[in-house]
Design a protein around this motif. Structure first.
Motif, PDB file in Angstrom:
ATOM      1  N   ASN A 159       3.145   8.133  -2.205  1.00  0.00           N
ATOM      2  CA  ASN A 159       2.589   7.156  -1.267  1.00  0.00           C
ATOM      3  C   ASN A 159       3.618   6.758  -0.210  1.00  0.00           C
ATOM      4  O   ASN A 159       4.828   6.885  -0.403  1.00  0.00           O
ATOM      5  N   ALA A 160       3.109   6.305   0.908  1.00  0.00           N
ATOM      6  CA  ALA A 160       3.954   6.075   2.083  1.00  0.00           C
ATOM      7  C   ALA A 160       5.059   5.060   1.789  1.00  0.00           C
ATOM      8  O   ALA A 160       6.192   5.192   2.268  1.00  0.00           O
ATOM      9  N   TYR A 161       4.717   4.060   0.966  1.00  0.00           N
ATOM     10  CA  TYR A 161       5.699   3.024   0.641  1.00  0.00           C
ATOM     11  C   TYR A 161       6.876   3.621  -0.138  1.00  0.00           C
ATOM     12  O   TYR A 161       8.044   3.411   0.197  1.00  0.00           O
TER      13      TYR A 161
ATOM     14  N   ASP B  28      12.252  -1.445  -5.253  1.00  0.00           N
ATOM     15  CA  ASP B  28      11.145  -2.408  -5.225  1.00  0.00           C
ATOM     16  C   ASP B  28      11.627  -3.850  -5.251  1.00  0.00           C
ATOM     17  O   ASP B  28      10.967  -4.743  -4.729  1.00  0.00           O
TER      18      ASP B  28
END
Lengths: 456, 198
Positions: free
Chosen positions: B165-167, B178
């Motif tokens: 995913n892009a994150y 995170d």
């Protein structure tokens, strides 16, 4: 859509990251000594504190010996880890149930029995069997140590939302068939990766009829199906279990909570990504023959074709072999899977009036001091003592053999725990997973035995 | 640990077994450490497959000098079982940057990502071909292009897109974790807490 999982998950979303995970609020973080020290180190390195220390509960369970807990742990490395939890919880101001505290025990046994795990909550712990707490109607799942640190720092975690699966077990269970057998049956059917990417809701008549202890056993084993977690919508069984427990709401708060909890169910129009239905009548007492929990069969069965040779070689079994009558060296009753009062009642029901087989070493380990107290209050300790069994002190014990309770290489154990992986119960140990009834039947006969043949 | 990901090209260590659980990756007796000593965990990666009880090496791929590289290639359902992050520390500690499999267990996959080890999920066909390539030539190289999310078997030229995913991609390419992100959201957390009914 409109599943109970959606309701609980969506109501805990703090923030959605575009094309990324969601930021999920966590109501309860449990910590044990094995997967927390590096998270505390992380906080110290960043110079931060726990954001919501009152939502975090800690206790040692993996390293604790199952005897002489009032004395220092003999293994210096295990002792250091337990001591680190004591120091860390004091430094960060967290609630700690240390060894010998009457509230201590396996974290997944203690959470529900203290009323810390409640319906509608999000619950995490650095331990895959956190799925156990789903039995009260919570979204509960295991996380890694970095994620433990995230929750300590922010009371939140970044996660992708899993898909939803409903597994319904309809009808009735036959004699001698327990929640453990239901779980082993599901694993045999969907394999240990069948649930990967999903959260499972268990439903159907068999689940509605199941006790809280049975529900915890089933939800506990969700991770062995590959799922992050499994849960059961709360009902009267749940409320009756939780009422009056130490941390459960009291008085008017309780009434308000129950009113809310009653709304926690999947809608009639709920759409699941996957639905499976089984019949309780098709499930027999189960036993595993291989090196993952999906390699199981009915206890009267024969090892099926297609089992990997590596697993058979490790276990010393052959394709087509029956396990009934196979010699057993060890029996282990306990773990977060089957270390609750109902499991000891089941074991004692078979042991009563019989005697432990001479060739068997039996370890009976309650999941908590509270369970141990219940065993004594109900006089089960005497029944078991007369049958030649000793009740040990609580902890994770031989489930993963981090303390002294290790099954020697090459020896066969019938265990009520959750994993039969190579070396799980000690290097070279050979584990056959089964229910407390089947474990008791093996313990009194010295061989793999169908528990139904010993029941009235 | 924290490192920036871009394009990784390396030979591989093959582990053509399915359902490799985290108890095999790092047995429970090594979980007693109270620090994140990656060398300790790395030295004990796959310990019971790698060493005899007396410490002498077993016939295992990591003991075969004809194999080397920072890419581990494993059979489907890699990392099942226990949530222990020690398994990811062991993989990172042994020098792996990428694990390629056709299927990863959920918790372990997150643990790898949180330790800057990239799990690359490929099709069964791509994986089978890659195992065959490595079997034929132990020096077979693989290229993992994080910006373009492609994985290429350089022996055959086969290439596949992989999910990320892009994150997480942004985090990996910029060496951010995170917690860095979450610490920046305190106002939102308090707003959420104040808005709750129960």
């Amino acid at each position: 859509m409109n599943t109970l999982f959606d309701k609980i998950w969506d109501s805990h979303v703090v923030n959605r990251i575009e094309d990324g995970p969601v930021q999920l609020y966590i109501d309860r973080l449990y910590c044990h000594e094995v997967t927390s020290p590096q998270a505390f180190d992380g906080l110290r390195e960043r110079g931060i504190k726990c954001l919501r220390p009152e939502k975090i509960f800690c206790m040692p369970d993996h390293n604790t010996p199952t005897h002489d807990q009032d004395k220092p742990i003999e293994d210096p490395v295990g002792r250091k880890q337990v001591d680190a939890l004591t120091r860390n919880t004091a430094e960060f101001g967290l609630t700690h149930f240390p060894m010998m505290d009457r509230r201590n025990g396996i974290i997944h046994v203690v959470g529900p029995e203290r009323g810390l795990s409640l319906p509608g909550m999000t619950i995490v712990c650095g331990d895959s069997h956190t799925s156990t707490h789903g039995a009260v109607g919570a979204v509960a799942f295991g996380i890694g140590t970095s994620e433990v640190e995230m929750v300590m720092a922010s009371q939140c975690i970044l996660q992708q939302k899993p898909k939803s699966m409903r597994i319904s077990i309809e009808g009735k269970l036959g004699k001698g068939v327990t929640a453990k057998d239901v779980a082993l049956y599901i694993m045999k059917m969907i394999t240990t990766s069948g649930g990967t990417g999903y959260f499972i809701e268990y439903a159907g008549q068999v689940i509605r009829d199941m006790s809280m202890e049975g529900r915890m056993t089933l939800c506990n084993l969700s991770i062995e199906m590959g799922a992050r977690g499994g849960f059961i919508a709360p009902d009267e069984t749940t409320f009756n279990y939780l009422k009056g427990r130490e941390y459960a709401p009291k008085g008017e708060e309780w009434d308000r909570a129950v009113e809310y909890w009653k709304t926690l169910r999947s809608g009639d129009d709920a759409v699941f990504d996957r639905e499976i239905t089984y019949r309780g009548e098709d499930i027999e007492p189960m036993i595993t023959y291989g090196t993952n929990p999906g390699m199981g069969m009915a206890i009267t069965g024969s090892i099926p074709e297609g089992c990997p040779q590596k697993a058979l070689d490790y276990m010393g079994f052959e394709e087509g072999q029956k396990l009934l009558g196979h010699k057993v060296d060890y029996v282990f009753l306990g773990a977060c899977t089957n270390g609750r009062i109902e499991d000891f009642r089941a074991f004692a029901s078979i042991a009563r009036g019989r005697h432990k087989a001479e060739n068997v070493t039996a370890w009976l380990v309650p999941g908590s001091w509270m369970v141990k107290q219940q065993i004594e209050d109900e006089g089960l300790d005497k029944v078991l003592a007369e049958a030649g069994f000793e009740i040990r002190q609580p902890g994770c014990s031989a489930c993963l053999a981090m303390n002294d309770d290790k099954i020697p290489a090459g020896k066969y154990s019938v265990s009520t725990s959750n994993r039969n992986f190579e070396g799980r119960q000690g290097p070279g140990s050979r584990t056959m997973l089964a229910s407390p009834l089947t474990a008791a039947a093996a313990a009194v006969t010295g061989v793999v035995t169908d528990p139904r043949t010993l029941m009235d | 640990m924290k490192q920036k990901f871009d394009i990784i090209e390396s030979s591989c260590i093959p582990l053509p077994l399915e359902n490799v659980d985290t108890d095999q990756i790092i047995p429970a007796r090594f979980l007693k450490a109270t620090t994140k000593d990656e060398k300790f965990f790395g030295d004990n990666l796959f310990c019971d497959w790698r060493y005899n009880p007396d410490g002498s090496p077993k016939d295992f791929v990591m003991n075969d000098p004809s194999y080397s590289g920072c890419i581990l290639v494993a059979g489907r359902n890699f990392g099942s079982g226990s949530s222990r992050e020690h398994a990811a520390w062991a993989i990172a500690g042994a020098g792996f940057k990428v694990v390629i499999s056709s299927f990863f267990a959920d918790i372990h996959k997150n643990n790898e990502l949180n330790n800057f080890v990239l799990p690359v999920t490929v099709s069964e066909g791509f994986l089978a071909e890659l195992f065959a390539s490595i079997d034929a030539d132990h020096g077979t190289r693989v290229r993992v292009d994080v910006p373009n999310q492609t994985v290429t078997n350089l022996a055959t030229g086969s290439s596949e897109h992989f999910e990320l995913n892009a994150y997480k991609k942004y985090c990996l390419m910029n060496a951010l974790d995170d917690i860095d992100y979450l610490l920046g959201t305190k106002d939102r957390i308090e707003e959420y807490e104040n808005s709750r009914r129960i």
